[in-house]
Structure formats: structure tokens, C-alpha cells
Write a protein that holds these residues in place. Structure first.
Motif, PDB file in Angstrom:
ATOM      1  N   SER A 167       0.815  -1.215   0.000  1.00 39.23           N
ATOM      2  CA  SER A 167       0.000   0.000   0.000  1.00 39.23           C
ATOM      3  C   SER A 167       0.847   1.262   0.000  1.00 39.23           C
ATOM      4  CB  SER A 167      -0.957   0.008   1.199  1.00 39.23           C
ATOM      5  OG  SER A 167      -0.255   0.011   2.428  1.00 39.23           O
ATOM      6  N   ASP A 168       2.088   1.148   0.438  1.00 37.08           N
ATOM      7  CA  ASP A 168       2.993   2.297   0.408  1.00 37.08           C
ATOM      8  C   ASP A 168       3.477   2.625  -1.004  1.00 37.08           C
ATOM      9  OD1 ASP A 168       2.847   2.897   3.081  1.00 37.08           O
ATOM     10  OD2 ASP A 168       4.723   1.906   3.633  1.00 37.08           O
ATOM     11  N   LEU A 169       3.262   1.725  -1.945  1.00 42.32           N
ATOM     12  CA  LEU A 169       3.661   1.966  -3.334  1.00 42.32           C
ATOM     13  C   LEU A 169       2.498   2.642  -4.063  1.00 42.32           C
ATOM     14  CD1 LEU A 169       5.362  -1.467  -4.138  1.00 42.32           C
ATOM     15  CD2 LEU A 169       6.510   0.702  -3.614  1.00 42.32           C
ATOM     16  N   PRO A 170       2.670   3.858  -4.530  1.00 38.21           N
ATOM     17  CA  PRO A 170       1.542   4.595  -5.122  1.00 38.21           C
ATOM     18  C   PRO A 170       0.985   3.995  -6.395  1.00 38.21           C
ATOM     19  CG  PRO A 170       3.607   5.797  -5.433  1.00 38.21           C
ATOM     20  CD  PRO A 170       3.902   4.667  -4.499  1.00 38.21           C
ATOM     21  N   HIS A 171       1.749   3.125  -7.062  1.00 34.42           N
ATOM     22  CA  HIS A 171       1.245   2.550  -8.304  1.00 34.42           C
ATOM     23  C   HIS A 171       0.528   1.214  -8.099  1.00 34.42           C
ATOM     24  CE1 HIS A 171       5.236   0.864  -7.671  1.00 34.42           C
ATOM     25  NE2 HIS A 171       5.074  -0.024  -8.638  1.00 34.42           N
ATOM     26  N   VAL A 172       0.244   0.860  -6.838  1.00 31.87           N
ATOM     27  CA  VAL A 172      -0.475  -0.375  -6.526  1.00 31.87           C
ATOM     28  C   VAL A 172      -1.893  -0.046  -6.062  1.00 31.87           C
ATOM     29  CG1 VAL A 172      -0.548  -2.452  -5.097  1.00 31.87           C
ATOM     30  CG2 VAL A 172       1.653  -1.576  -5.916  1.00 31.87           C
ATOM     31  N   ARG A 173      -2.881  -0.707  -6.668  1.00 35.10           N
ATOM     32  CA  ARG A 173      -4.271  -0.633  -6.225  1.00 35.10           C
ATOM     33  C   ARG A 173      -4.650  -1.962  -5.583  1.00 35.10           C
ATOM     34  NH1 ARG A 173      -2.094   3.033  -9.727  1.00 35.10           N
ATOM     35  NH2 ARG A 173      -3.569   4.653 -10.355  1.00 35.10           N
ATOM     36  N   CYS A 174      -5.816  -1.995  -4.962  1.00 39.24           N
ATOM     37  CA  CYS A 174      -6.224  -3.192  -4.224  1.00 39.24           C
ATOM     38  C   CYS A 174      -7.633  -3.610  -4.623  1.00 39.24           C
ATOM     39  CB  CYS A 174      -6.169  -2.914  -2.726  1.00 39.24           C
ATOM     40  SG  CYS A 174      -6.621  -4.324  -1.685  1.00 39.24           S
ATOM     41  N   LYS A 175      -7.781  -4.891  -4.920  1.00 43.14           N
ATOM     42  CA  LYS A 175      -9.102  -5.431  -5.212  1.00 43.14           C
ATOM     43  C   LYS A 175      -9.712  -6.059  -3.957  1.00 43.14           C
ATOM     44  CE  LYS A 175      -8.389  -6.607 -10.070  1.00 43.14           C
ATOM     45  NZ  LYS A 175      -8.559  -7.660 -11.092  1.00 43.14           N
ATOM     46  N   LEU A 176     -10.907  -5.644  -3.642  1.00 41.36           N
ATOM     47  CA  LEU A 176     -11.681  -6.277  -2.580  1.00 41.36           C
ATOM     48  C   LEU A 176     -12.423  -7.435  -3.247  1.00 41.36           C
ATOM     49  CD1 LEU A 176     -13.059  -2.999  -0.938  1.00 41.36           C
ATOM     50  CD2 LEU A 176     -10.935  -4.230  -0.434  1.00 41.36           C
ATOM     51  N   SER A 177     -11.747  -8.549  -3.325  1.00 43.39           N
ATOM     52  CA  SER A 177     -12.267  -9.695  -4.071  1.00 43.39           C
ATOM     53  C   SER A 177     -11.773 -10.983  -3.445  1.00 43.39           C
ATOM     54  CB  SER A 177     -11.792  -9.629  -5.534  1.00 43.39           C
ATOM     55  OG  SER A 177     -10.374  -9.700  -5.614  1.00 43.39           O
ATOM     56  N   GLY A 178     -12.463 -12.069  -3.768  1.00 49.03           N
ATOM     57  CA  GLY A 178     -12.008 -13.395  -3.359  1.00 49.03           C
ATOM     58  C   GLY A 178     -11.907 -13.613  -1.868  1.00 49.03           C
ATOM     59  N   LEU A 179     -12.680 -12.869  -1.085  1.00 44.41           N
ATOM     60  CA  LEU A 179     -12.522 -12.956   0.371  1.00 44.41           C
ATOM     61  C   LEU A 179     -13.134 -14.223   0.957  1.00 44.41           C
ATOM     62  CD1 LEU A 179     -13.171  -9.237   1.411  1.00 44.41           C
ATOM     63  CD2 LEU A 179     -11.045 -10.357   0.695  1.00 44.41           C
ATOM     64  N   GLY A 180     -13.908 -14.947   0.155  1.00 44.81           N
ATOM     65  CA  GLY A 180     -14.487 -16.185   0.648  1.00 44.81           C
ATOM     66  C   GLY A 180     -13.618 -17.409   0.413  1.00 44.81           C
ATOM     67  N   MET A 181     -12.532 -17.267  -0.327  1.00 46.28           N
ATOM     68  CA  MET A 181     -11.747 -18.445  -0.692  1.00 46.28           C
ATOM     69  C   MET A 181     -11.084 -19.118   0.501  1.00 46.28           C
ATOM     70  SD  MET A 181      -9.973 -17.741  -4.387  1.00 46.28           S
ATOM     71  CE  MET A 181      -9.026 -16.306  -3.873  1.00 46.28           C
ATOM     72  N   PHE A 182     -10.765 -18.347   1.524  1.00 46.60           N
ATOM     73  CA  PHE A 182     -10.084 -18.924   2.683  1.00 46.60           C
ATOM     74  C   PHE A 182     -10.988 -18.979   3.919  1.00 46.60           C
ATOM     75  CE2 PHE A 182      -6.636 -17.233   0.031  1.00 46.60           C
ATOM     76  CZ  PHE A 182      -5.863 -18.372  -0.104  1.00 46.60           C
ATOM     77  N   GLN A 183     -12.236 -18.569   3.769  1.00 47.08           N
ATOM     78  CA  GLN A 183     -13.213 -18.669   4.859  1.00 47.08           C
ATOM     79  C   GLN A 183     -14.585 -18.852   4.221  1.00 47.08           C
ATOM     80  OE1 GLN A 183     -13.058 -15.524   7.755  1.00 47.08           O
ATOM     81  NE2 GLN A 183     -14.460 -16.545   9.153  1.00 47.08           N
ATOM     82  N   HIS A 184     -14.986 -20.095   4.057  1.00 49.24           N
ATOM     83  CA  HIS A 184     -16.154 -20.396   3.245  1.00 49.24           C
ATOM     84  C   HIS A 184     -17.467 -20.040   3.936  1.00 49.24           C
ATOM     85  CE1 HIS A 184     -13.487 -23.646   1.121  1.00 49.24           C
ATOM     86  NE2 HIS A 184     -13.050 -22.409   0.954  1.00 49.24           N
ATOM     87  N   ARG A 185     -17.576 -20.278   5.200  1.00 50.03           N
ATOM     88  CA  ARG A 185     -18.814 -19.945   5.915  1.00 50.03           C
ATOM     89  C   ARG A 185     -18.673 -18.569   6.564  1.00 50.03           C
ATOM     90  NH1 ARG A 185     -20.302 -25.761   8.883  1.00 50.03           N
ATOM     91  NH2 ARG A 185     -20.521 -26.975   6.938  1.00 50.03           N
ATOM     92  N   TRP A 186     -18.516 -17.581   5.713  1.00 47.36           N
ATOM     93  CA  TRP A 186     -18.233 -16.237   6.200  1.00 47.36           C
ATOM     94  C   TRP A 186     -19.509 -15.470   6.551  1.00 47.36           C
ATOM     95  CZ3 TRP A 186     -20.598 -12.594   3.239  1.00 47.36           C
ATOM     96  CH2 TRP A 186     -20.870 -12.903   1.897  1.00 47.36           C
ATOM     97  N   THR A 187     -19.311 -14.459   7.351  1.00 45.79           N
ATOM     98  CA  THR A 187     -20.367 -13.490   7.650  1.00 45.79           C
ATOM     99  C   THR A 187     -19.832 -12.110   7.265  1.00 45.79           C
ATOM    100  OG1 THR A 187     -19.609 -12.974   9.900  1.00 45.79           O
ATOM    101  CG2 THR A 187     -21.074 -14.888   9.635  1.00 45.79           C
ATOM    102  N   VAL A 188     -20.692 -11.126   7.277  1.00 44.42           N
ATOM    103  CA  VAL A 188     -20.264  -9.761   6.975  1.00 44.42           C
ATOM    104  C   VAL A 188     -19.159  -9.328   7.924  1.00 44.42           C
ATOM    105  CG1 VAL A 188     -20.994  -7.349   6.893  1.00 44.42           C
ATOM    106  CG2 VAL A 188     -22.500  -9.134   5.988  1.00 44.42           C
ATOM    107  N   GLU A 189     -19.292  -9.697   9.177  1.00 46.13           N
ATOM    108  CA  GLU A 189     -18.292  -9.278  10.172  1.00 46.13           C
ATOM    109  C   GLU A 189     -16.935  -9.919   9.925  1.00 46.13           C
ATOM    110  OE1 GLU A 189     -18.576  -6.767  12.381  1.00 46.13           O
ATOM    111  OE2 GLU A 189     -20.395  -6.503  11.182  1.00 46.13           O
TER     112      GLU A 189
END
Length: 288
Positions: free
Chosen positions: A203-225
Motif C-alpha cells: 500500500s505504500d507503493l503509489p502505483h499499486v491498487r487493491c481489489k476487494l475480491s475473493g474474500l471467501g476463498m479462505f473462509q467459506h462460511r463467512w459473515t459480513v463481520e
């Protein structure tokens, strides 16, 4: 609204070894429910009803990356009412990289390249993809795609972030999209703390962006929290103008439907930041 990270596949048109392999578990779980065609009408049926009006197709392990890219281009050409661009696979260390890029860039929808650096500790130990970071050709490839106006989609795990940041820091003209928030695979309090600390290298590198994606791949029974600390950390470190939403469908359809996933992100992203995360960042980054 733009979905900045999804996949499509036609198993009769392009060969995907991992979709053809039966009974093989992957780091994200059992792929058997998605080992079938997933076409643009399938994606649009889920996404359009929720306000998605354009998307970014990400390469997904085809045996012949050029065949996949040409097939995606054909889908784009046949569906002019759906703005879609694509990120292709290309080996940045290949001696004929420039020639390969010439062919890919002849396809109007191509915006970037993804070559996976890390998926998960177990699979990485078998595949050896982490070795890319020690190959001088990888940096040379990053520099070349930046010179050509292409971006790089970065998939890796937190343990590789510091080392990767040192490489990316030498290619400041190559815009980078961090896939899946950097794959925080350890969701324990200690694991999330370590991910948060390592994420700062990127995140300290200005030319890097971040995708809020794939958050269920490592926690399948996820909740919003379960998503809250990840999304809030990404927004804090990158800012909304450097974050974008991606569904990672149909992979994340293994764990939820599209509406549940989208609504979870909406609940965690402040109203004042939604236009950037759900549209503007991706539109600028991928020229969509």
C-alpha cells in the motif's frame, strides 16, 4: 458499477486443466460445482440485476492463454451492450515476451497481464510460482508491460509481500492491481495482524491498487463481520480511490450467491466511498 474481477469459461472452446481434473481439491475448496460452462449470460443474470453494468475478465488457468484471450475477445465483440475488458496470462520471464505481447495487444479488450506469484502456502510449495520473485526476467517483464501501457494483476500471499514490494518498487511505471486483498489466508487475530503489517509494503507503493475480491476463498462460511477487518484495513491503507470491488465469480459462488456477496461489501463500504470502490477506481485503472 463495475465488477473488476470475474471469470468466464466455455469448456468446449478452451481447455482448462484444473476444470477438467475431477476429484482434485484446490486451495479454495472443492471445484466440482463450477466444473461446467460459465458464460456471459450466466454472469449477467446474477450481476446486472444488482446494478453491475461492466466488468473485467481475469485469465483463469487455460492451457493455451492466447486461445482464452481470443475467446474472450469474441465474447466482447458479440456483446457490445456489455463493456468488458480482459487481463491475460503471459509468462513475463519468457524470452519471446515482446512477440507474445504484440499478439495479445492486437486484441482491443486486453488491458493487462496476470502471472500468479502465490495462491496458498500448500499449492505454492508444489507449483514453485514463488520463484518468480528471484528471476531477473520477472522484473524485466514488469518493466516491459509498463512501457507498453499494460497493467499487472498481482496474486500472492502475505508472506511474499515484502519481497514483492522490493521488486515492484523498481517498476514504478507499471500499474499493479493486488488481487483478493493479498489473500489473507490465516483469519485468526494473529494472522490478520500479520497480513495487515505486510500489506503496508504494497500500500505504500503509489502505483499499486487493491481489489476487494475473493474474500471467501479462505473462509467459506463467512459473515459480513468476517469481512469487516479486511475491507476496513484495505480502505484505510489504500484509500477508496485505490480500491475496487471484484466478485471473483464463479469461484466465490461456491460460498454464496452474487447478491449476498455484493450486499456484504456494500454494508462495509461507507456511502461516500462507494462510487469509487464500485466504479471509478476500476474504470480509471482498466480504461473501461
Amino acid at each position: 458499477m463495475i465488477d473488476a474481477h470475474h471469470h468466464l469459461w466455455d469448456l468446449t472452446a478452451v481447455h482448462y486443466p484444473w476444470l477438467a481434473a475431477k476429484g482434485v481439491l484446490r486451495f479454495f475448496g472443492d471445484p466440482s460445482p463450477i466444473q461446467r460452462n460459465y458464460l456471459l449470460p450466466d454472469f449477467r443474470a446474477e450481476a446486472s440485476a444488482l446494478g453491475i453494468t461492466g466488468s473485467v475478465h481475469i485469465q483463469v488457468g487455460a492451457a493455451d492463454p492466447l486461445a482464452e484471450a481470443k475467446w474472450v475477445q469474441a465474447v466482447v465483440d458479440a456483446n457490445r451492450d456489455w463493456p468488458m475488458v480482459q487481463v491475460v496470462h503471459c509468462d513475463l520471464t519468457a524470452p519471446d515476451l515482446a512477440q507474445q505481447l504484440d499478439v495479445f495487444q492486437a486484441l482491443p479488450s486486453v488491458r493487462g497481464v496476470r502471472q500468479i506469484v502465490g495462491r496458498a502456502p500448500g499449492e505454492d510449495a508444489q507449483s514453485g510460482t514463488n520463484a518468480l520473485l528471484d528471476d531477473p526476467g520477472f522484473l524485466e517483464g514488469l518493466l516491459l508491460i509498463g512501457e507498453r501501457g499494460l497493467s499487472f494483476d498481482l496474486q500472492l500471499i502475505p508472506e511474499l509481500m515484502e519481497k514483492t514490494a522490493r521488486v515492484l518498487g523498481q517498476a514504478p511505471r507499471t500499474n499493479v492491481a493486488l488481487c483478493h486483498a493479498g489473500s489473507p489466508h490465516d483469519r485468526s487475530p494473529e494472522g490478520l495482524k500479520a497480513w495487515c503489517q505486510q500489506l503496508r509494503w504494497l500500500s505504500d507503493l503509489p502505483h499499486v491498487r487493491c481489489k476487494l475480491s475473493g474474500l471467501g476463498m479462505f473462509q467459506h462460511r463467512w459473515t459480513v463481520e468476517d469481512f469487516r477487518p479486511i475491507i476496513e484495513t484495505c480502505l484505510d491503507q489504500f484509500g477508496a480511490d485505490r480500491c475496487m470491488f471484484g466478485s471473483n465469480f464463479p469461484v466465490d459462488s461456491l460460498y454464496s450467491n452474487y447478491e449476498t456477496l455484493l450486499r456484504a461489501h456494500e454494508r462495509l463500504i461507507p456511502d461516500s466511498q462507494r462510487s469509487q470502490v464500485f466504479a471509478e477506481t476500476a474504470a480509471r485503472f482498466y480504461k473501461l
